[in-house]
Every structure is written in C-alpha cells, then in structure tokens.
Design an enzyme around this catalytic site. Structure first.
Site, mmCIF file in Angstrom:
data_model
loop_
_atom_site.group_PDB
_atom_site.id
_atom_site.type_symbol
_atom_site.label_atom_id
_atom_site.label_comp_id
_atom_site.label_asym_id
_atom_site.label_seq_id
_atom_site.Cartn_x
_atom_site.Cartn_y
_atom_site.Cartn_z
ATOM 1 N N ASP A 98 -23.894 -33.337 7.498
ATOM 2 C CA ASP A 98 -25.100 -32.525 7.374
ATOM 3 C C ASP A 98 -26.014 -32.783 8.566
ATOM 4 O O ASP A 98 -25.890 -33.795 9.268
ATOM 5 C CB ASP A 98 -25.819 -32.880 6.069
ATOM 6 C CG ASP A 98 -26.739 -31.773 5.572
ATOM 7 O OD1 ASP A 98 -26.954 -30.779 6.312
ATOM 8 O OD2 ASP A 98 -27.248 -31.881 4.441
ATOM 9 N N ASP B 100 -27.898 -23.582 1.389
ATOM 10 C CA ASP B 100 -28.273 -24.445 0.274
ATOM 11 C C ASP B 100 -28.618 -23.643 -0.976
ATOM 12 O O ASP B 100 -28.821 -24.231 -2.042
ATOM 13 C CB ASP B 100 -29.475 -25.304 0.668
ATOM 14 C CG ASP B 100 -29.110 -26.406 1.644
ATOM 15 O OD1 ASP B 100 -27.908 -26.729 1.760
ATOM 16 O OD2 ASP B 100 -30.017 -26.959 2.295
#
EC number: 3.2.1.22
Length: 699
Positions: free
Chosen positions: A446, A516
């Site tokens: 990430d 997300d």
C-alpha cells in the site's frame, strides 16, 4: 506526387505506417488502422500552404522539438543551460527489425541525438513507442519537456475523448468530452498516477453516434510517477495527443555521453469501439502477466474492515476460521499487525510483529491460520515512516524534506526517499526478512501518502535532482527483486485504493486494488471504468457490508458477490456478524465462483451496458468458446411491481455464434446464439432478486 520513405509496423489486426518528410526533417503518421489502411493516399495529409504557422506545426508529426515546431505543441524542449532553447535536427538513419523501428535524428550544433523507437507486442494490437535522448556534445543539456511520443488521431470532425477520472474512493469514473478546438490536459504531480486521472485515454471521431462501435484509438503510459496527457485540436482539424513524464523539478539535466530513455507509451486500435479497445488492453495485460496468468487467483479474506487496527491472534483466528468455513483460500492480515501500530500515528517503518498481539509467537499464529487450509498474507506500506518510529529516529535523513522548512504530515506519516539506494536496500531487506522468516505467500503493498516537501538535502542543488524518476526506479527495483527472489509470492498493488495503477506496476504485480470504496453501486461504477482500461484478472474486488457513499441505495448480498466476482473475488466483511443464512449463501457464491474464475480471468470480456442502465453486466467467453459466463446486475429501482405487461429486462450478448446453441443448466433453458444476440438473456428483477450469474454451455 511526392515520394515518401515509409515503414509499416503490423500487429495482429492493425497497421501503423510512418513516413519521412521529403526534406528529412521529421517523421509523420501516414496511416493507422486495420490491415490495408496504409494502401492509398494518407487521410492525414495536409496542405503545404500554411499561414501564420510553419509546415511542421500543421503536419501529423510523430515527434518534434521546440524550434522545429514552435507554435502548436512541441514534444521536446531542450537547450544548453544559459543558452536559447530549441532543437533543429535532421534525419540520420533508420533501423527496421522484426516488429520494430528506430528513426534517429541529430542536432550537431546542440549536441543531441534523438531516436524515435517503435516495437509491436506479439499477439496483441499494441505498439510501444518511446524516445531515447543522448547528449553527444561537450556540454550538458537541460530537458524541460521530454514526452514519450505524440499520437496523431485520424478523425474528421474533432475527437471524442474517453478518460477515467475521480478522487479517493471514487476512482475510474468513465468520462467523455468532445474536443473540436483547443487543448485538453490531465495528469498528476503526486509522484504516482493518482486518484484524479488514470494514465489512459481513448479517442474516437466526435461525429460518431455514441451508441455505435466507432473505431477507437487508445494510449496508456507505462509510468508510476508524475505524468501528463495533452490532446490538442490543431489547425486544419487534426487531433494530436502528447504523453510523457513530468519532472517534479521542472527539468532534467543530461550529461555528455548520457542517454535518457522515456517511459513507454502503449498505443492500441480497435475497429469495434471502446468495448473492442478494452479487449485489446485485456489481452495485452494478460501478456504482461506471462506465466503468472496461469496461477489460480485465490479467494481472499482481508481483516481490515472487521478489525481495523485492533489486531490480535485470537480475533484474527476467529475470522480466519469463519473465512475457511465459507470457502476462502487466503487470509490477509491488514494494517495493525506490527509493533507500535495501535492507530495511524505510529509503527510505520518498524516492521516486526507485535508480541503483545501474538503472545504465543507470530509463527505459531501463522501456522494456526495455515492449519485451516488457508494461505497467509500481510499488508505493508514500505515507503512510509511514522515520526515516532525507531526507523525515523535512526535515519531522519531518509525522508523527503527541505532544509529549514517544516515537515508536513499526511495521514500522520512521512515518505521515505525511495530514490536513495540505502533506502531501497532497507526495504528489500525488510521484505526479504518477512517473506523468509514467516510463511507469507501474499503481500499487499500500500501507499497512502504522496510526496509533498520533495527534497534531498546534501545531494546538491535541488533543481539538478530527478527525484521523481529516481523514486520510480527504486520502486520498480524493489518489485523486480520481489519477483526474482520470491516468485511464488502473490503481490497486490495498492495506493490508497487505485492511486498507482499503470502498466509498469501491472507488469510486476499480480492484482491491484482499484478503490477503498467497496459499497455495491459505487463499486459497480468504479469497476465499469476500470475494465475499460484493465483486465479482470488484475482487479481485486471484495464483498463487504459497506454502505454506499455516492449511491446509497441498498443491494443484496447476491449483488455484492456477483459484482465482486467480475474480477478477483475477496471478502472483507466482518463474518462474525453474519448469520448462518448469510454464511451459507456466501459459501454457495464462492463455490460457483471457483467453477468459473478461469473463464473470468483468462477469457474475453465484454461490457454489457453501463451502470446508468436499469440492467448491466459483464460477459466472459472461454478461450475455446465452450462456456459463456454472464454477471448480470440490476441497477434500477427494485421497489414496486413491474410495469404492465411486466416483461423481464434483457441483456443482449455479443460475440456468440448465431447458429450455435447455448444451454443454461441452472434453468434448463437453451437459446440459439442468434436469440441471445438479438433479444438477449432475460432477467426478472425484484426486491429480493437483483443479481444473477449465468453460465451458458455451448452445445
């Protein structure tokens, strides 16, 4: 008639012909389209009579510098420091190979050699273009613009641009604009491709009906740093697209003898419109995957939405047991597993399992997960560091910073200067340790913090550093090491969702995380745009309980599963809150997905309608045509009775054989290909039924 020197590059279905101007001062596009399009006068030919612009400004040139093309958009701006800018070159030579072409131009006064490079990608309709710039003089050169390529689009009445826009939690929104005059530009200066735009563009003729499969030209930049696309409707009606990297410092210095290679621009064409163009990109990305394409992409469970930072062995094992029971094959512990990470203010950089969270030892926890029949994965953010971490205390010079200026925190963290070799070595050593000391087979990389104060004190004048390119090189070096040293580890690319998705990343990872936002109708819109540019086998998608952010209308668990099954299926909900009926339904959907995932990941995908339609979906055809899988979703209102006479909605399929027959074993229905192409598959939606997965067997 003027005689031109010409070269033609051929892909599986297309031809791309470049010709040299009569006075050897530039290369220009002669034709681009289906095979045979190059036979005849060029549709891009232009009048040699120009007013207030130069012939080079009017020609469909492949690449020209400021100096030769001063008015309508140069692709290269270069000069010696302290001197006037400008390049005036002449043709030097051409080298033609098997599927490749290299045209070289030189400016002996400036001391610059420029090579325009082309290469076809086998078994696809993609051509790579890039530029190599070599300083041949005794003085360094200053490059203020260094685009990869310029692409001329043979439209007649302006261009219809299709591009992907958004923001965090709303990435990959398909957006269209008709450009008949003027300039359109998009890009990112965040050190990554970013959430606002994807480095991808499709161009069609603006005069084409929007519902017709008008020929489509596509471009995608292979660069996970700063970038731009600029489309210009030029004099005479031509449309030209420039694309390339954007140096953060404003210019790049090229020392005598050095060569700079620009990022590759992938160029694609399909006569079958945007949907056909998407399949060109899908095939290309399947080729990028190489042998890794044939690995089974396992059903994932990720613990983030269930536990957040509250990670401990007992809670994670409870989730792992529930995930295994419904058929998951992989368990990933997200953020919060390492020392000091009780919230987002600490821990980053100190990548050691928290002994308080795993009192019997981390390896015992991993073994317990694997004993359930699950592979094990971890979340990492190796480019980030928390100010209170041990790493930052020991190496404060490793972060981007500007002397005598405050360090700005984003998400309570700083960013490591991955352009430094010592930082790269630290990240490589950290990942090696995690992947060799523990039985980790999945890594989610990430990045939640773009660079802000981008400086490297002590490394010389800031305007002489190419920090963006150095960070990209460091990032790719680490990914290349992972691929070489840990070939069996699955790598997922993520940057706060879809902030860093480009072909350089996709060539080195197995899946990417588009957003997300996992809410059902929001995610449908995200995935619709994503699948225009990228293949299903790289699209990680979860089933969660998240409510809609932009479209809050509720949808069933079935809808969430069918939508997530359009790519690589994952689960992110807190399974401890699901009742036995929900878990049983989830197990059934997962079992169905396992039966068809190879078709979804390796077959030909077609987008059926769009999220604005009452019914839309995705069709996947097996490589051998034996099976067709249709993921169908109801996006309309589900309350109230259907309108009289209450006929079902239908999705017209495409690409089937009209005189073949297709059998649906679930319902017993058999359809001719002609019926499915003309009328479509029927779907009777209701408040209790808003999604279906149909598997058709060709008889």
């Amino acid at each position: 008639m003027t005689s031109y020197r010409r070269w033609t590059l051929r892909t599986e279905h297309t031809a791309y012909t470049v010709r040299l101007a009569p006075d050897d001062t530039w290369a220009e596009l002669h034709a681009w389209g289906p095979h045979g399009v190059e036979e005849g006068p060029s549709a891009l030919d232009w009048s040699r009579r120009t007013h207030f612009i130069t012939p080079a400004d009017a020609a469909p040139v492949e690449y020209l510098p400021y100096g030769a093309r001063p008015f309508t958009g140069a692709d290269l701006v270069a000069g010696r420091p302290g001197h006037d800018r400008g390049v005036w070159w002449t043709f030097a030579d051409a080298h033609e190979g098997d599927g490749s072409l290299r045209l070289t131009f030189t400016d002996d006064v400036l001391g610059l050699r420029t090579a325009l490079c082309y290469a076809t990608v086998p078994d696809t309709d993609v051509i790579h273009r890039w530029t190599e710039l070599t300083c041949t003089g005794d003085e360094e050169l200053r490059l203020e613009r260094l685009d990869s390529a310029a692409v001329n689009i043979p439209v007649t009445t302006g261009a219809r641009l299709t591009y992907l826009t958004g923001q965090w939690s709303q990435e990959f929104q398909r957006t269209q604009l008709d450009l008949t005059r003027g300039t359109f530009t998009m890009g990112s200066r965040q050190g990554v491709p970013g959430h606002a735009y994807a480095p991808w563009l499709a161009v069609q003729d603006a005069a084409a009906p929007r519902d017709a499969p008008a020929p489509a030209y596509g471009m995608a930049l292979e660069w996970p740093g700063n970038w731009h696309f600029t489309a210009e409707a030029e004099p005479g009606g031509a449309v030209r697209v420039r694309a390339g990297r954007v140096p953060h410092e404003g210019a790049v210095h090229l020392a005598p003898g050095d060569t700079l290679v620009t990022p590759r621009l992938a160029c694609a064409f399909s006569a079958d419109g945007l949907d056909g163009l998407s399949r060109v990109w899908h095939r290309y990305e399947r080729r990028l995957a190489g042998d890794r394409l044939h690995r089974t992409r396992k059903v994932l469970y990720n613990s983030w939405e269930a536990t957040g930072f509250d990670v401990d062995a007992s809670g994670q094992l409870e989730l792992a047991k529930a995930a295994a029971d419904i058929g998951a094959e992989l368990f990933v512990v997200d953020d919060g597993w390492f020392t000091g990470r009780t919230d987002d203010t600490g821990g980053l950089g100190d990548w050691h399992p928290d002994p308080a969270a795993f009192p019997q030892g981390f390896d015992r926890f991993v073994d317990d997960v694997r004993a359930l029949g699950l592979d094990f994965g971890l979340w990492v953010e190796p480019e980030a560091v928390s100010p209170g971490s041990r790493l930052y205390a020991e190496h404060p010079d490793w972060v981007y910073r500007i002397d005598e200026r405050p360090a700005r925190l984003v998400r309570n963290q700083l960013l490591l200067d991955l352009g430094r070799t010592d930082v790269q070595d630290f990240v490589i050593a950290t990942l090696d340790r995690l992947l060799t000391d523990h039985a980790v087979s999945y890594l989610k990389w990430d990045m939640n913090r773009p660079p802000t104060e981008r400086g490297r004190p002590g490394a010389g004048p800031a305007d002489r550093l190419d920090l963006d390119a150095e960070h990209v090189a460091g990032y790719l070096r680490v990914l290349d090491h992972l691929r070489a040293a840990h070939p069996d580890v699955t790598v997922e690319g993520c940057a706060g969702g879809g902030g860093r998705i480009d072909h350089a990343t996709l060539a080195r990872t197995d899946v990417v995380w588009p957003s997300d936002n996992t809410a059902p109708l929001d995610r449908l819109s995200i995935q619709f745009g994503f699948l225009h540019a990228h293949a299903p086998h790289v699209m990680s998608s979860w089933v969660t309980d998240a409510p809609g952010v932009f479209d809050p209308r509720p949808r069933s668990l079935a809808f969430r599963f069918v939508n997530a099954m359009c790519g690589v299926l994952g689960i992110g909900a807190d399974l401890r809150t699901w009742n036995p009926e929900q878990r049983a339904e989830a197990a059934r959907w997962i079992a169905r997905y396992k039966e068809v995932r190879e078709v979804i990941h390796r077959g030909e995908a077609r987008l059926l309608g769009c999220p604005a339609d009452p019914t839309c979906g995705v069709q996947y055809d097996a490589e051998d045509g034996s099976r067709t899988v249709v993921a169908a979703l109801s996006t309309g209102r589900l309350d109230g009775a259907p309108l009289v006479p209450g006929r079902p909605d239908r999705l017209r399929l495409r690409g089937l054989t009209p005189d073949a027959h297709y059998h649906d074993a679930a319902t017993g229905a058999t359809y001719s290909g002609a019926h499915l192409l003309h009328y479509g598959l029927p779907f009777a939606w209701s408040a209790d039924h808003d999604a279906e997965l149909v598997v058709l067997i060709r008889q």
